[in-house]
Design a protein around this motif. Structure first.
Motif, short mmCIF file in Angstrom:
data_model
loop_
_atom_site.label_atom_id
_atom_site.label_comp_id
_atom_site.label_asym_id
_atom_site.label_seq_id
_atom_site.Cartn_x
_atom_site.Cartn_y
_atom_site.Cartn_z
N GLN A 111 15.70 34.43 22.83
CA GLN A 111 15.95 33.12 23.26
C GLN A 111 14.79 32.48 23.30
N PRO A 112 15.00 31.09 22.89
CA PRO A 112 13.83 30.22 22.71
C PRO A 112 12.85 29.74 23.61
N LYS A 198 6.24 22.04 37.60
CA LYS A 198 7.07 23.56 37.31
C LYS A 198 8.31 22.64 36.43
N SER A 199 7.96 22.70 35.16
CA SER A 199 8.96 22.06 34.35
C SER A 199 9.04 22.60 32.89
N ARG A 200 9.95 22.18 32.15
CA ARG A 200 9.76 22.43 30.78
C ARG A 200 9.18 21.73 29.71
N ALA A 201 8.49 20.91 30.32
CA ALA A 201 7.36 19.80 29.54
C ALA A 201 6.07 20.72 29.35
N ILE A 224 7.52 26.69 33.18
CA ILE A 224 8.80 27.73 33.38
C ILE A 224 8.96 28.70 32.40
N GLN A 228 8.96 32.68 32.46
CA GLN A 228 10.28 33.27 31.90
C GLN A 228 9.50 34.72 30.96
N ARG A 231 8.00 37.28 33.04
CA ARG A 231 9.10 38.25 33.49
C ARG A 231 9.71 39.27 32.40
N LEU A 282 3.31 13.47 23.18
CA LEU A 282 4.39 13.75 23.69
C LEU A 282 5.02 12.77 24.82
N ALA A 421 5.24 15.47 28.04
CA ALA A 421 6.47 14.50 27.55
C ALA A 421 6.51 13.70 28.97
N GLU A 422 6.39 14.01 30.09
CA GLU A 422 6.76 13.34 31.33
C GLU A 422 5.65 12.20 31.53
N THR A 424 4.93 9.04 31.38
CA THR A 424 5.74 8.02 31.11
C THR A 424 5.58 6.64 32.21
N ASP A 426 7.40 5.21 34.29
CA ASP A 426 7.99 5.20 35.59
C ASP A 426 7.32 6.34 36.32
N LYS A 427 6.20 6.99 36.22
CA LYS A 427 5.13 7.88 36.87
C LYS A 427 4.17 6.96 37.56
N PRO B 59 19.73 31.47 27.70
CA PRO B 59 20.65 30.49 27.38
C PRO B 59 21.97 31.29 26.68
N ARG B 200 12.42 13.49 31.19
CA ARG B 200 12.65 13.53 29.37
C ARG B 200 13.74 14.76 29.16
N GLU B 422 15.95 21.64 32.33
CA GLU B 422 15.50 22.14 33.63
C GLU B 422 16.52 23.06 34.45
#
Lengths: 465, 465
Positions: A111-112, A198-201, A224, A228, A231, A282, A421-422, A424, A426-427, B59, B200, B422
């Motif tokens: 998996q990636p 806790k994110s994929r960024a 995250i 993974q 685990r 990013l 990447a987050e 931005t 809006d934050k 995935p 994002r 996410e």
């Protein structure tokens, strides 16, 4: 004026004051600061500048085409805001590029994994078994050579704190981990992002390699993906392929962009405000550090109509992210002018509400410190002597003796977004940003109107301090 | 037993009941349901299954190597959980692949945009000026041919709702937007993700093209990138390059994986539970739909020791995401057995707490419905007649007359994570998941022990209903 005799008496009563002339702030300036505070709170100028930089330029990694556009943007914005002088000073640094990056678990759990190269990492494609370490100490404890042919993975989980203090540890993994991994024999270095989200960024950020070591591909997994991978490693031997295409490619010359509101009475004395113009690639660098650019640019613009006595110099520093290149260039160029920089403040810790005030000038200048603190108090800002420090780019100049102030942002969520990447627009909370501008405006105004210095003096002449 | 005469009387008193034998649930079964509820709430079996699928397979886009691993995982897991029978049924579909995707603003505001190709999109690299539409109606209103050479951008912002109802609109842009854009002359289609997050992480999902139209590259921007593009378009003409490498490549045969607990008294009568085994490729498909797989697999496993009268059949459906391929294959293969599927429920709306219960069997079977509802009530679940509907894969079979139940998950945050990167294990709340398992366990047990059917009957024979 009427407080002068008392202040003088206090000055002689406190041994630490002896080396500096006492600093005093006129009552009229304090009264005016109250109006300024309300005016700044009602202004959306900080927001508009943040929006403009993050939208029109977007990400602006040092050395890219967007770096040049950011410089042009800053020059134009200073002019548009009515700054009296606008100029640039060159900053040259090695150019690091990110081209592509990916990683994947191999084998039965293929998996990636989401990761991002650390700034300064070389490229390369590496496959190997992952060895997980809970923190940097665990990696330190691994026997020399024990990671031969393997991929080191340091899984330190940064703690969320108002002052962001655990960045010492999270950032410490990033700064020190790669060289340590090389010494143990590893062929690549992975870390859990130095982030509290806790994110994929994934969070990037600079790293470096000790002299004499052969650099290895070094990257940060999203929090995250770190979970993974942990685990999977717990299930059994886990092989990963890391493919980074990045690295250094020559030199680049960017610019510190400087805008100045010329002082009406003491134009050669400068209150220095700073943020940094570059960002990681990013996100759009909203909290890091469009907000700092906006807060300081707006402060000068809001003060200009009041014709402050001292000059207000706002520096949009080049390439902070990859090693304080702009701050070091400035300190080198202006080394002989330390005493003329009466005090300085940099905003490079996001756009959360400012909660604390500190300064190097809190002993000999206690009365002035207290007056500034009192003027900041209605903004919910507490005097916190001994808690602050000068931020990022002004560090090199403060180490040469320039006085500094600290207007400490609430950084509880700063490391959710830092270098990822987050980060931005809006934050950024417009109300908190206006509070930031109000705090900088109050501080800068009082510093510009103060009589006496804040203790800036070349370190050589002041070495016993 | 003692309620039978009353139920019979009620049945005849209600005209809608006339076609079905009255369904009744023995008191002993209701008593047992209370114990089961508590046992399920205390069990972490649902969590363990969710963790296993999302970690060990990750995935699992339909048609990939991971699809085959997911099938093997499901077979092994059913066996491990003690299911009496485990088998597979083939499902063949066109194989769609995502290879790479990127987009960037061109010109003076050059910057990357985060997007993801919609499932079914062709690849292609397209440059053009962006024309923004606030919603699908605005695109519909554009004159024919007015988008010639341009890129359509539909910026509809999905609203967050407990029942996810605004997916009608958000998903509607995804399903209908591309064909509409083609008819207006557009050479690519962009949309704001059908998501309620601010992040994002772009949301993928299936689209399709009307017959006779030449498909165009179609993708969803992250909500933050949609905001950014909207700001840039407002500043002036904005050109974007979209580069998608994706598309269809032959056929693939996956499997519906089926596990059955054989009924102790009426083994040929089936209570059908379902989730889907495939996921989109960006996350690890935790809420969509590892949770559904886990809830239903755990339900059968928890009920097995009680030797339920009817068989409990759990289907892990293949390729739901790209068009209900598994659900349609099942309905075709089992078309003649509609009446033997006494009732069905699918969990494909995340792992939020279940708040509502509905069923197709709520009129003629009102007493049974009420008993089930009463047994669910301690879980905070309300009877909501007329509010529910059968979820995803069981739809084709229910349209043939199979009775269904709806155990409605709170979907307030479902569309924050739906089809994006996410959607990972950490988003599943173990306590809410245990409540889900408890609800399914109670429902399934009572349905398996009920005397009389729930009105499942082939539509042809029941057309006047």
């Amino acid at each position: 004026m009427r407080l002068a005799p008392l202040l003088l008496a206090l000055a002689f009563a406190l041994p630490a004051c002896a080396l500096h002339a006492q600093t005093r702030i006129p009552d009229a300036a304090v009264d005016k600061a109250g109006q300024l505070r309300e005016q700044a709170l009602a202004s959306d100028l900080g927001w508009k500048i943040t929006e403009s930089l993050t939208t029109e330029v977007g990400p602006r990694l040092a050395g890219t085409e967007a770096d040049a556009r950011a410089v042009a943007w800053a020059k134009a914005k200073f002019a548009e805001l009515g700054y009296d002088k606008v100029w640039t000073e060159p900053v040259t640094f090695p150019k690091w590029e990110r081209r592509s990056e990916s990683a994947e678990v191999l084998g039965e759990h293929a998996q990636p994994l989401v990761l991002t190269a650390l700034g300064g990492s070389p490229g390369g494609t590496v496959e190997g078994e992952v060895v997980r370490f809970a923190d940097l100490d665990a990696l330190k404890a691994a026997p020399e050579g024990s990671l031969a042919g393997k991929i080191a993975f340091v899984d330190y989980q940064m703690k969320r704190q108002r002052d962001g203090g655990d960045y010492r540890n999270g950032g410490g993994v990033r700064w020190g981990g790669p060289s340590l991994a090389i010494r143990k024999g590893a062929k690549a270095f992975l870390m859990r992002s130095a982030g509290t989200d806790k994110s994929r960024a994934a969070h990037t950020g600079n790293t470096g390699f000790e002299d004499g070591l052969e650099p290895i591909p070094s990257a940060a997994l999203s929090t995250i993906d770190a979970d993974q991978l942990a685990r999977l490693v717990a299930l059994g031997p886990t092989r990963v392929r890391v493919a980074l295409d990045c690295g250094f490619d020559g030199e680049y010359t960017s610019q510190n962009v400087i805008g100045e509101i010329t002082g009406s009475e003491r134009p050669d004395e400068v209150v220095l405000l700073a943020g940094h113009l570059d960002s990681w690639d990013l996100g759009t660098g909203a909290i890091d550090d469009a907000a700092g650019i906006a807060i300081t640019m707006a402060t000068g613009a809001l003060l200009k109509p009041l014709q402050p006595k001292r000059s207000i110099r706002v520096v949009a520093f080049a390439n902070e992210e990859q090693g304080l290149w702009g701050g070091r260039a400035y300190a080198e160029k202006h080394a002989s002018e330390v005493a003329k920089h009466v005090i300085s403040a940099e905003s490079d810790f996001g756009a959360g509400r400012i909660y604390g005030f500190d300064s190097s000038a809190r002993e000999g200048e206690k009365a002035a410190f207290d007056k500034i603190a009192a003027a900041l108090a209605p903004l919910g800002i507490e005097a916190m002597p001994g808690e602050g420090s000068p931020e990022s780019d002004i560090g090199p100049m403060t180490r040469q003796g320039m006085a500094w102030a600290w207007l400490g942002h609430d950084g509880t969520h700063y490391f959710d977004l830092h270098h990822n990447a987050e980060d931005t627009l809006d934050k950024v909370d417009p109300e908190a940003l206006a509070q930031n501008v109000a705090a900088y405006t109050v501080f800068t105004w009082l510093a510009a109107q103060a009589e006496g210095d804040f203790g800036s003096a070349p370190k050589a002449a002041d070495a016993e301090d």
